[in-house]
Scaffold this motif. Structure first.
Motif, PDB file in Angstrom:
ATOM      1  N   GLU A   1       0.819  -1.216   0.000  1.00  0.00           N
ATOM      2  CA  GLU A   1       0.000   0.000   0.000  1.00  0.00           C
ATOM      3  C   GLU A   1       0.853   1.267   0.000  1.00  0.00           C
ATOM      4  O   GLU A   1       0.420   2.304  -0.509  1.00  0.00           O
ATOM      5  N   ILE A   2       2.064   1.207   0.553  1.00  0.00           N
ATOM      6  CA  ILE A   2       2.941   2.383   0.511  1.00  0.00           C
ATOM      7  C   ILE A   2       3.303   2.683  -0.937  1.00  0.00           C
ATOM      8  O   ILE A   2       3.389   3.845  -1.349  1.00  0.00           O
ATOM      9  N   GLY A   3       3.490   1.649  -1.733  1.00  0.00           N
ATOM     10  CA  GLY A   3       3.803   1.826  -3.148  1.00  0.00           C
ATOM     11  C   GLY A   3       2.698   2.479  -3.932  1.00  0.00           C
ATOM     12  O   GLY A   3       2.935   3.029  -5.017  1.00  0.00           O
ATOM     13  N   TYR A   4       1.472   2.462  -3.429  1.00  0.00           N
ATOM     14  CA  TYR A   4       0.363   3.123  -4.120  1.00  0.00           C
ATOM     15  C   TYR A   4       0.521   4.644  -4.131  1.00  0.00           C
ATOM     16  O   TYR A   4      -0.169   5.335  -4.881  1.00  0.00           O
TER      17      TYR A   4
ATOM     18  N   GLN B   1      -0.798   8.081 -11.088  1.00  0.00           N
ATOM     19  CA  GLN B   1      -1.734   7.045 -11.529  1.00  0.00           C
ATOM     20  C   GLN B   1      -2.066   6.079 -10.404  1.00  0.00           C
ATOM     21  O   GLN B   1      -3.228   5.689 -10.219  1.00  0.00           O
ATOM     22  N   ARG B   2      -1.058   5.675  -9.648  1.00  0.00           N
ATOM     23  CA  ARG B   2      -1.305   4.722  -8.567  1.00  0.00           C
ATOM     24  C   ARG B   2      -2.173   5.336  -7.471  1.00  0.00           C
ATOM     25  O   ARG B   2      -3.052   4.670  -6.923  1.00  0.00           O
ATOM     26  N   VAL B   3      -1.922   6.598  -7.154  1.00  0.00           N
ATOM     27  CA  VAL B   3      -2.762   7.264  -6.164  1.00  0.00           C
ATOM     28  C   VAL B   3      -4.205   7.322  -6.657  1.00  0.00           C
ATOM     29  O   VAL B   3      -5.148   7.039  -5.920  1.00  0.00           O
ATOM     30  N   ARG B   4      -4.385   7.682  -7.928  1.00  0.00           N
ATOM     31  CA  ARG B   4      -5.737   7.787  -8.480  1.00  0.00           C
ATOM     32  C   ARG B   4      -6.436   6.433  -8.483  1.00  0.00           C
ATOM     33  O   ARG B   4      -7.637   6.343  -8.196  1.00  0.00           O
ATOM     34  N   ARG B   5      -5.711   5.359  -8.807  1.00  0.00           N
ATOM     35  CA  ARG B   5      -6.326   4.029  -8.867  1.00  0.00           C
ATOM     36  C   ARG B   5      -6.688   3.487  -7.495  1.00  0.00           C
ATOM     37  O   ARG B   5      -7.727   2.857  -7.315  1.00  0.00           O
ATOM     38  N   HIS B   6      -5.800   3.691  -6.528  1.00  0.00           N
ATOM     39  CA  HIS B   6      -5.895   2.941  -5.274  1.00  0.00           C
ATOM     40  C   HIS B   6      -6.226   3.767  -4.038  1.00  0.00           C
ATOM     41  O   HIS B   6      -6.675   3.194  -3.038  1.00  0.00           O
ATOM     42  N   VAL B   7      -5.985   5.080  -4.077  1.00  0.00           N
ATOM     43  CA  VAL B   7      -6.079   5.859  -2.840  1.00  0.00           C
ATOM     44  C   VAL B   7      -7.184   6.904  -2.889  1.00  0.00           C
ATOM     45  O   VAL B   7      -8.113   6.876  -2.087  1.00  0.00           O
ATOM     46  N   SER B   8      -7.102   7.842  -3.840  1.00  0.00           N
ATOM     47  CA  SER B   8      -8.046   8.950  -3.834  1.00  0.00           C
ATOM     48  C   SER B   8      -8.029   9.666  -5.177  1.00  0.00           C
ATOM     49  O   SER B   8      -6.982   9.756  -5.838  1.00  0.00           O
ATOM     50  N   SER B   9      -9.181  10.216  -5.553  1.00  0.00           N
ATOM     51  CA  SER B   9      -9.275  11.049  -6.757  1.00  0.00           C
ATOM     52  C   SER B   9      -9.161  12.525  -6.411  1.00  0.00           C
ATOM     53  O   SER B   9      -9.385  13.387  -7.267  1.00  0.00           O
TER      54      SER B   9
ATOM     55  N   TRP C   1       1.447  -0.449 -17.485  1.00  0.00           N
ATOM     56  CA  TRP C   1       0.396  -0.420 -18.496  1.00  0.00           C
ATOM     57  C   TRP C   1      -0.612  -1.548 -18.254  1.00  0.00           C
ATOM     58  O   TRP C   1      -1.831  -1.348 -18.378  1.00  0.00           O
ATOM     59  N   ALA C   2      -0.137  -2.712 -17.870  1.00  0.00           N
ATOM     60  CA  ALA C   2      -1.044  -3.826 -17.596  1.00  0.00           C
ATOM     61  C   ALA C   2      -1.976  -3.501 -16.435  1.00  0.00           C
ATOM     62  O   ALA C   2      -3.172  -3.822 -16.464  1.00  0.00           O
ATOM     63  N   ASP C   3      -1.428  -2.848 -15.400  1.00  0.00           N
ATOM     64  CA  ASP C   3      -2.249  -2.479 -14.256  1.00  0.00           C
ATOM     65  C   ASP C   3      -3.306  -1.456 -14.661  1.00  0.00           C
ATOM     66  O   ASP C   3      -4.476  -1.550 -14.263  1.00  0.00           O
ATOM     67  N   GLU C   4      -2.911  -0.469 -15.471  1.00  0.00           N
ATOM     68  CA  GLU C   4      -3.868   0.553 -15.920  1.00  0.00           C
ATOM     69  C   GLU C   4      -4.980  -0.075 -16.755  1.00  0.00           C
ATOM     70  O   GLU C   4      -6.167   0.235 -16.566  1.00  0.00           O
ATOM     71  N   VAL C   5      -4.623  -0.951 -17.676  1.00  0.00           N
ATOM     72  CA  VAL C   5      -5.624  -1.604 -18.531  1.00  0.00           C
ATOM     73  C   VAL C   5      -6.547  -2.479 -17.683  1.00  0.00           C
ATOM     74  O   VAL C   5      -7.773  -2.483 -17.860  1.00  0.00           O
ATOM     75  N   ARG C   6      -5.968  -3.228 -16.755  1.00  0.00           N
ATOM     76  CA  ARG C   6      -6.772  -4.124 -15.920  1.00  0.00           C
ATOM     77  C   ARG C   6      -7.806  -3.338 -15.126  1.00  0.00           C
ATOM     78  O   ARG C   6      -8.991  -3.700 -15.085  1.00  0.00           O
TER      79      ARG C   6
END
Length: 612
Positions: A68-71, A76-84, A550-555
């Motif tokens: 979770e620290i890596g998010y 992009q990772r913050v937007r996907r996993h933490v907050s918009s 890219w795979a994570d973004e597409v998924r």
């Protein structure tokens, strides 16, 4: 006094530093208590990241097994996993202003951050990010007590007893103060240095605002300035003689759901001493002297009370002792310039956490074990103090500042490369926790400042700046000499083009430039760079990161679209299985200590600078 529970480590302060440390320790089986005088969500600054910080988030996630620290490691990772609610940071943008004059387009500069997959960097909306990291720490087994204002700590040979205002008391083997400016230990142990010996002397006014125009919409765009990225998709620094202003937008990406902008004004105390005027009145007066900035803020309004600090700098005689230590922002602070605070904090957590985990195993919580932490915290603060105080001195003349900032640009590259090299190393390490070489030379110094070649460059430039301040050297001549020192050092990367006054950015940091810079670090850089800083810059490493990102973004994107399509037609679903798997995935640490009951109270927290 009744002791309700005993813990391995008690951490006072639940900002991003305290919660990340708490999550790491709990993940490794320590009984962790997080104490907070207020409650989340709450306001905090320390919102702008730099590559060295975001790469350090990756390192902590990889080394300590807390994904979770890596998010937090890029937008992009913050937007996907933490907050918009966070903003994008494609670059550092600097615009120099002369009082009462139209801004000169050529007096601007930009330093782009890394592109995906390593970047872009992020403007962290701290009240959301801090609350998220608190939940992560609890999920890994930490116990949290909010509205638990600490009133006393009593150390003995076996640990510390912690008393709180409403009668609760706790016992711990070790105590970490992550409480920021109003550090409890600083008061209890009389640790603050008075007068503060730091060179930098600045004061600050800051708040969050609505209605701040993007700088590019105020007349001249980044294209007019000859810069690669929009100035509004950056941490914007408005510079002027005697001070600077940060503008950190959270609303600068189409996917952002937050309209706020963080704004802060820093003033050199020797040029702009306190006036006694209300903070907003003083802010408006300074802004009115810069025509384009005045337009940017003509409709802006604060959404919270202004904070005014008569001097930003503070320092401590000691930062660690038997069974206690302070995180960096509780120990010392220089200035928000260059967003260094989070970088120093994460670097310190990296070397502190491993020692605390070992101490919990063998029982050695002595000051000697943590001397390395104290030494390098101090040296990193000293480096940034010299860098920042030199910047304030350089604001007298754009040409001088244009030369001085090249030191920060070079240091920023090697700080980031050094962390990335360690991330790659840890991916293949058998014992990540006890891997001491990655805590040694030349990775201990923020911005790679212990590289001998960089230290020599900095000392040479410092001599020129000191001569300017003493009135012994003209600013123009000092600038010319500093550029010569940069060129002679061999540290300025060839793919950035020549280090010349007219070269006001190294280019837009797209994937191609990233790879060319990496190849230069491998093949043609000075020997110390090739040996220690090139491991994370190889093409196979970067291409693997690209593929994974890219795979994570597409998924995520396809998955969200598929769920949305399903909801048009089907009500029943098994989404609870996803939540169940996430809950079980967090349950990798020993069960947390049983939570204790602390009566809620409307107590003030440690302040807006309380917990970086």
């Amino acid at each position: 006094m009744i002791i309700s529970k005993t813990y391995d480590v008690a951490i006072l302060g639940t900002g991003i530093g305290g919660t990340i440390l708490g999550a790491i320790l709990a993940r490794h089986g320590l009984k962790v208590l997080l104490l907070e005088g207020g409650a989340h969500p709450r306001f905090a600054i320390g919102e702008s990241t730099i590559p060295e910080t975001t790469f350090m988030f990756r390192l902590l996630a990889e080394r300590y097994g807390v994904p979770e620290i890596g998010y937090l490691s890029n937008f992009q990772r913050v937007r996907r996993h933490v907050s918009s609610t966070c903003g994008i940071k494609r670059s550092f943008s600097f615009v120099y202003h002369r009082v009462g004059e139209p801004q000169r387009l050529e007096e601007s500069m930009q330093f782009s951050n890394a592109p995906p997959p390593l970047g872009p960097d992020v403007h962290l909306f701290r009240q959301d990010v801090d609350a998220y990291m608190l939940s992560v720490a609890v999920g890994h087994g930490a116990t949290v007590q909010q509205h638990a204002e600490v009133t006393d700590v009593d150390f003995d040979g076996r640990g510390v007893t912690i008393a709180t205002r409403h009668g609760g008391a706790f016992r711990a083997r070790y105590f970490v103060d992550a409480g920021g400016l109003r550090s409890f230990l600083a008061r209890k142990l009389d640790l603050r240095e008075d007068p503060c010996p730091l060179r930098t002397r600045s004061r600050s006014l800051y708040t969050h605002m609505l209605g701040v125009l993007p700088y590019d919409a105020c007349g001249d765009t980044h294209v007019d300035h000859g810069l690669p990225t929009p100035l509004s998709q950056a941490t914007l620094h408005n510079l002027f003689k005697g001070g600077w202003m940060w503008v950190i937008p959270f609303d600068n990406h189409p996917s952002s759901t937050n309209r706020l902008v963080s704004v802060g004004l820093q003033l050199n105390l020797d040029i702009h001493p306190p006036t006694g005027a209300p903070p907003e009145e003083e802010f408006r007066r300074i802004v009115a002297t810069m025509p384009k900035v005045a337009r940017q803020f003509e409709r802006a309004r604060a959404v919270r009370e202004w904070t005014s600090l008569p001097r930003l700098q503070f320092s401590s005689r000691r930062t660690a002792g038997d069974r206690w230590c302070m995180l960096p922002h509780a120990a010392s602070f220089v200035d928000p310039l260059y967003s260094s605070g989070l970088a120093v904090t994460m670097s310190t957590i990296n070397i502190l956490a491993s020692r605390l985990i070992q101490a919990a195993s063998d029982g050695d919580f002595s000051a000697a074990r943590f001397a390395h932490v104290e030494t390098w915290m101090r040296r990193n603060f000293d480096y940034f103090d010299r860098l920042v105080s030199g910047s304030y001195n350089a604001y007298r003349d754009f040409n001088l500042w244009n030369a001085w900032i090249r030191l920060w640009m070079v240091g920023g590259l090697y700080g980031a490369l050094g962390v990335l090299a360690r991330v790659v190393h840890y991916q293949g390490a058998k014992d990540k926790l006890l891997d001491a070489p990655c805590e040694g030379f030349p990775y201990r110094g923020i911005q790679g400042h212990e590289i001998p070649e960089f230290a020599a460059l900095f000392e040479a430039a410092q001599r020129e700046m000191d001569a300017v301040v003493a009135g012994e050297l003209a600013s123009e001549e000092a600038a010319r000499r500093i550029f010569q020192h940069v060129e002679a050092s061999g540290l300025w990367p060839e793919p950035w083009g020549p280090a010349r006054p007219g070269k006001r950015n190294p280019g837009g940091y797209n994937l191609a430039l990233l790879m060319r810079t990496g190849q230069w670090a491998i093949d043609r850089a000075p020997e110390v760079v090739r040996r220690h800083f090139s491991r994370g810059a190889s093409m196979p490493v970067i291409l693997k990161l690209v593929a994974d990102d890219w795979a994570d973004e597409v998924r995520v994107s396809i998955g969200n679209a598929a769920l949305h399509l399903r909801d048009y037609f089907v009500m029943a679903n098994g989404d609870y299985d996803v939540a169940a798997r996430r809950s079980l995935a967090m349950d990798t640490a020993p069960p947390p200590a049983e939570a204790t009951s602390e009566p809620a109270a409307s107590t003030a927290g440690a302040g807006p600078l309380s917990a970086p």
